[in-house]
Write a protein that holds these residues in place. Structure first.
Motif, PDB file in Angstrom:
ATOM      1  N   GLN A 368       0.835  -1.201   0.000  1.00 37.32           N
ATOM      2  CA  GLN A 368       0.000   0.000   0.000  1.00 37.32           C
ATOM      3  C   GLN A 368       0.872   1.255   0.000  1.00 37.32           C
ATOM      4  O   GLN A 368       2.102   1.162   0.075  1.00 37.32           O
ATOM      5  CB  GLN A 368      -0.945  -0.032   1.206  1.00 37.32           C
ATOM      6  N   THR A 638     -16.679   9.338   4.823  1.00 43.11           N
ATOM      7  CA  THR A 638     -16.194   8.243   3.966  1.00 43.11           C
ATOM      8  C   THR A 638     -14.688   8.011   4.068  1.00 43.11           C
ATOM      9  O   THR A 638     -14.189   7.006   3.560  1.00 43.11           O
ATOM     10  CB  THR A 638     -16.528   8.537   2.492  1.00 43.11           C
ATOM     11  N   GLN A 639     -13.969   8.933   4.679  1.00 40.52           N
ATOM     12  CA  GLN A 639     -12.511   8.820   4.735  1.00 40.52           C
ATOM     13  C   GLN A 639     -12.055   8.644   6.182  1.00 40.52           C
ATOM     14  O   GLN A 639     -12.444   9.422   7.060  1.00 40.52           O
ATOM     15  CB  GLN A 639     -11.851  10.061   4.125  1.00 40.52           C
ATOM     16  N   ARG A 667      -5.793   5.785   2.072  1.00 43.78           N
ATOM     17  CA  ARG A 667      -6.242   5.606   0.684  1.00 43.78           C
ATOM     18  C   ARG A 667      -5.452   4.454   0.092  1.00 43.78           C
ATOM     19  O   ARG A 667      -4.226   4.430   0.171  1.00 43.78           O
ATOM     20  CB  ARG A 667      -6.018   6.881  -0.122  1.00 43.78           C
ATOM     21  N   THR A 668      -6.126   3.495  -0.482  1.00 43.82           N
ATOM     22  CA  THR A 668      -5.450   2.316  -1.008  1.00 43.82           C
ATOM     23  C   THR A 668      -4.678   2.652  -2.278  1.00 43.82           C
ATOM     24  O   THR A 668      -4.859   3.715  -2.883  1.00 43.82           O
ATOM     25  CB  THR A 668      -6.452   1.192  -1.311  1.00 43.82           C
ATOM     26  N   ASP A 670      -5.228   1.540  -5.013  1.00 41.25           N
ATOM     27  CA  ASP A 670      -6.195   1.631  -6.097  1.00 41.25           C
ATOM     28  C   ASP A 670      -7.034   2.896  -6.031  1.00 41.25           C
ATOM     29  O   ASP A 670      -7.957   3.078  -6.826  1.00 41.25           O
ATOM     30  CB  ASP A 670      -7.125   0.408  -6.074  1.00 41.25           C
ATOM     31  N   GLY A 671      -6.742   3.753  -5.048  1.00 42.43           N
ATOM     32  CA  GLY A 671      -7.449   5.025  -4.948  1.00 42.43           C
ATOM     33  C   GLY A 671      -8.705   4.991  -4.109  1.00 42.43           C
ATOM     34  O   GLY A 671      -9.434   5.983  -4.032  1.00 42.43           O
ATOM     35  N   SER A 672      -8.983   3.875  -3.456  1.00 40.91           N
ATOM     36  CA  SER A 672     -10.197   3.755  -2.655  1.00 40.91           C
ATOM     37  C   SER A 672      -9.948   4.208  -1.219  1.00 40.91           C
ATOM     38  O   SER A 672      -8.871   3.992  -0.664  1.00 40.91           O
ATOM     39  CB  SER A 672     -10.684   2.308  -2.645  1.00 40.91           C
ATOM     40  N   TYR A 673     -10.974   4.840  -0.627  1.00 38.39           N
ATOM     41  CA  TYR A 673     -10.913   5.224   0.779  1.00 38.39           C
ATOM     42  C   TYR A 673     -11.632   4.205   1.670  1.00 38.39           C
ATOM     43  O   TYR A 673     -11.829   4.450   2.864  1.00 38.39           O
ATOM     44  CB  TYR A 673     -11.547   6.604   0.979  1.00 38.39           C
ATOM     45  N   GLU A 674     -12.011   3.075   1.112  1.00 33.66           N
ATOM     46  CA  GLU A 674     -12.761   2.070   1.867  1.00 33.66           C
ATOM     47  C   GLU A 674     -11.788   1.235   2.711  1.00 33.66           C
ATOM     48  O   GLU A 674     -11.475   0.091   2.398  1.00 33.66           O
ATOM     49  CB  GLU A 674     -13.532   1.168   0.903  1.00 33.66           C
ATOM     50  N   THR A 679     -11.069  -4.385   7.611  1.00 32.09           N
ATOM     51  CA  THR A 679     -10.357  -4.643   6.361  1.00 32.09           C
ATOM     52  C   THR A 679      -8.880  -4.286   6.407  1.00 32.09           C
ATOM     53  O   THR A 679      -8.107  -4.758   5.576  1.00 32.09           O
ATOM     54  CB  THR A 679     -11.006  -3.860   5.207  1.00 32.09           C
TER      55      THR A 679
END
Length: 778
Positions: A368, A638-639, A667-668, A670-674, A679
């Motif tokens: 990451q 969301t972040q 932020r992963t 891949d650009g995701s904040y999930e 996880t």
């Protein structure tokens, strides 16, 4: 032991140091020569200076040689680090094998066993040079060389040759040759930061000079000759390191040739002195297995993750009676053996899982962005021993798992972070301890106002919002709200209990400090929770404490989990098991437990509820329990900036934090904040727990929780209404809860880490506290 005068014969071949004193006439002649040499030197240096040296020269018993302190893992055998300004391990002369004793005499002073400790011609040459202004002459005998080192160690600054002559004279008159040679071999530098023959043997060959070691591990004569060659020039000339590199064969080709030439010279001397036969000498081969130059030799561990453990160890020791008030070098250079609580097997599992740069880390966190950072602390339930500690990959860098006091009493470390919903374990413990059943139902809509805590639509922070959704909503049992991590339920629970009761439970369990967010203060301030009068902490926290707004340390959170794993018995977290010096036990571990006030039913309900959290389930057959948590960035929904997974089995408790080094949202690649507790840190925690328990080879059947089943659909009677605390009007804070550095405590350091010699905690209740602004945890 000296041999009384019996004649002029001496057998140098036996290497024993026994000699026959010269006849009276010869002794008087030596004395006259010494006095002439000294008189000549006095003429050049001044009678006053000469008298000073005659009266106050240091003897070996006056010297305090710096000796490395060694830090070990919990087994007491595996070395974690070596501390000290000088890498030195003192070995008594009679415990050394003959290899180094014979090689050093052949290399430096072949008349050692017969001379009077002084090279008379050399002293006279030096005296004449001193009087005439010529070049100073160096010492030649081993006794004089030791005298020079002894004087330098005591900071004497007058004429060196006079100093050497007087000290050498006194040494030879007072001590046996064996004693002097032992002083010398334990004192002189051998290069690469190694002082003394034992440190040199370990540094260059990974061997020992101890005669009681297995033969294969003992320094051989050929290897000793390589080491003794280096005494002539231990380090390269800083003005010409390539042309004058000394005698370390791994430095460059010139140095190796120097070493070989000197080795041959020493071999010839060994034959002349009768230490080797001509045939044995011819059969000797120059050793080619000298270790490469390692800039960290003698200080292994300080540059690795375990270097952070050393900081905590030293911080802890400074608060014990044995080391309190002592200078930093007292521990480092004192020759102590420190056995830590860190289990090498657990530490390896911690680093394999939490160092997300490694291929061994879980796939979810591996590879990451560079600003991702994890921290993990594992504590043994019932003892408080820290078994594994990972606060970062650089032992000399930032510590993201905890904080400690440095040698100046300043707080250091980055290890406090808002715990979010992972802090709800203390709310839950306080609730079941207050006879609030996990089956009790709460109103749990998506959002809810709490006017008494200042959380309304009109307030700057707004009402409390659930970050997650549960099938039970809007009417959920406490256990359901725990599994779904519903903020509305836990905010109401905190109001019902009172913030003081929640904080008190966290304190009793193991959270010693919490960081308060003050309006107008850009950095959160550490608040010592234990043993503080109510007025000192009142007003520092708010109802939002129940949903994890205020930062706590990863190591404290781990200790809290260990308390619950031990059935509500809190033990002081600590890093030191013992400190010894020789046969003396300097610090001993004392294990003392304190009951946090949870009966068997309360513990059963706590374990049963937390074991239903999906992220806490292990695949290795162990009973396990835990809780996730996140803390969001600013007003974002969301972040997340901080994510957590904490939990325990009956044998091991651990807390894992995953966040960023710069305070930016996770932020992963891949650009995701999930990124959430389940996880991110969840996979780290599960991998660690499974690998660590496997490495410890424990039987899971011996550590079952033994909790009864609580039927999900059985209604629970509503307990009597708990009186709500009286709190002042809410004063929303505006400072960010994400610090860049742990601040220095406002008072002198008398708190954590507590010394391992006094483990009884002070567990006084805390008052109710005023509200502040919060952000939404999960």
């Amino acid at each position: 032991m000296r041999v009384l005068p019996t004649g002029d014969n001496y057998n140098a071949a036996d290497g024993s140091g026994a000699r026959v004193a010269p006849a009276g006439r010869k002794r008087r002649r030596h004395r006259i020569l010494i006095f002439l040499a000294v008189f000549a030197l006095l003429g050049g240096s001044g009678l006053v200076a000469g008298g000073y040296y005659f009266d106050s020269v240091p003897t070996p018993t006056d010297l305090r040689l710096p000796e490395s302190t060694t830090v070990y893992y919990a087994d007491g055998r595996t070395k974690m680090a070596t501390l000290g300004a000088e890498n030195r391990t003192i070995v008594p002369y009679d415990q050394m094998n003959d290899s180094a004793k014979q090689a050093i005499v052949a290399a430096e002073d072949r008349s050692f066993w017969t001379n009077k400790g002084i090279d008379f011609s050399g002293v006279l040459r030096a005296a004449w040079s001193n009087v005439t202004g010529g070049q100073r002459q160096g010492a030649s005998t081993i006794t004089q060389q030791y005298a020079r080192v002894a004087a330098d160690l005591n900071g004497v600054t007058y004429s060196r040759k006079l100093r050497e002559a007087v000290i050498a004279w006194k040494l030879d008159d007072k001590y046996s040759k064996e004693e002097i040679l032992g002083f010398y071999l334990n004192t002189v530098p051998f290069g690469r930061g190694a002082y003394g023959i034992e440190a040199a043997a370990q540094t260059y060959f990974g061997k020992t000079v101890r005669r009681d070691a297995p033969a294969a591990n003992q320094l051989t004569p050929a290897e000793a000759m390589v080491l003794c060659a280096m005494v002539k020039q231990p380090e390269a000339d800083p003005n010409d390191p390539e042309g004058s590199p000394g005698y370390d064969p791994r430095r460059n080709a010139t140095a190796k040739q120097n070493s070989i030439d000197r080795w041959n010279y020493i071999r010839d001397g060994m034959v002349k002195l009768g230490y080797l036969s001509a045939q044995d000498a011819a059969n000797l081969a120059y050793p080619d297995d000298v270790k490469p130059v390692d800039p960290n030799a003698g200080r292994s561990g300080l540059d690795r993750p375990t270097g952070l453990v050393i900081n905590h160890v030293l911080s802890e020791l400074r608060q014990t009676e044995a080391f309190k008030g002592k200078p930093a070098e007292f521990i480092r250079d004192g020759g102590f053996k420190i056995v830590t609580t860190i289990d090498k097997r657990v530490q390896d599992a911690a680093e394999a899982a939490a160092d997300i740069r490694r291929d061994s880390a879980p796939e979810a966190v591996r590879g990451q962005p560079k600003n991702w950072q994890a921290a993990l602390v594992a504590v043994e339930p019932g003892t408080g021993r820290v078994l594994g500690y990972y606060g970062g990959n650089d032992g000399a860098g930032a510590d993201y798992a905890g904080w400690y006091y440095d040698e100046n009493g300043e707080a250091r470390g980055f290890g406090q972070h808002p715990p979010g919903s992972s802090f709800k374990v203390y709310d839950l413990a306080a609730a079941v301890g207050d006879k609030i059943s996990v089956k009790q139902h709460f109103d749990s809509p998506e959002t809810k106002e709490f006017p008494e805590s200042g959380r309304t639509k009109e307030s700057p922070a707004g009402p409390i919002r659930n970050a997650e959704h549960a099938p039970c909503q809007p009417d959920c049992a406490l256990w359901e709200a725990t599994v779904a991590s519903l903020n509305v339920t836990y905010f109401e629970l905190t109001e019902k209990l009172g913030t003081a009761k929640v904080i008190d439970m966290a304190t009793r369990a193991g959270v010693d400090s919490m960081w308060a967010v003050e309006k107008g203060n850009p950095r959160p301030e550490r608040v010592e929770l234990r043993g503080q009068p109510a007025e000192e902490v009142a007003g520092r926290f708010s109802t939002e404490v129940g949903i994890g707004q205020y930062g706590i340390a990863v190591q404290d959170h781990a200790n809290g989990m260990a308390t619950f794993a031990a059935g509500g018995k809190r033990a002081e977290q600590h890093f030191v098991r013992s400190v010894t010096k020789g046969d003396e036990r300097v610090v001993e571990e004392r294990l003392v437990q304190a009951d946090v006030g949870l009966d068997e039913e309360a513990i059963n309900q706590l374990n049963w509820t937390l074991s239903r959290v999906k992220a806490a389930k292990l695949d290795n057959g162990w009973d396990s329990a835990g809780k996730t948590g996140t803390w969001q960035a600013g007003q974002s929904t969301t972040q997340n900036v901080h994510t957590w997974m904490v939990g325990y089995t009956g044998a091991l408790a651990a807390a894992v934090w995953l966040g960023t080094t710069d305070g930016k949202p996770l932020r992963t690649k891949d650009g995701s904040y999930e990124v959430y507790g389940s996880t991110g840190p969840g996979p780290i925690w599960r991998q660690f727990m499974e690998q660590a328990t496997a490495a410890l080879k424990l039987d899971p059947d011996k550590y079952r929780f033994g909790t009864p089943e609580f039927p999900d659909d059985t209604p629970s009677p509503t307990p009597p209404e708990t009186p709500k605390p009286t709190t002042p009007s809410p004063t929303p804070a505006t400072a960010s809860p994400t610090p860049s550095k742990v601040p220095t405590p406002s008072s002198s350091p008398t708190g954590r880490p507590k010394p391992t010699t006094t483990l009884s905690p002070s567990l006084s209740p805390l008052p109710s506290l005023s509200p502040s602004r919060t952000k939404g945890p999960r």
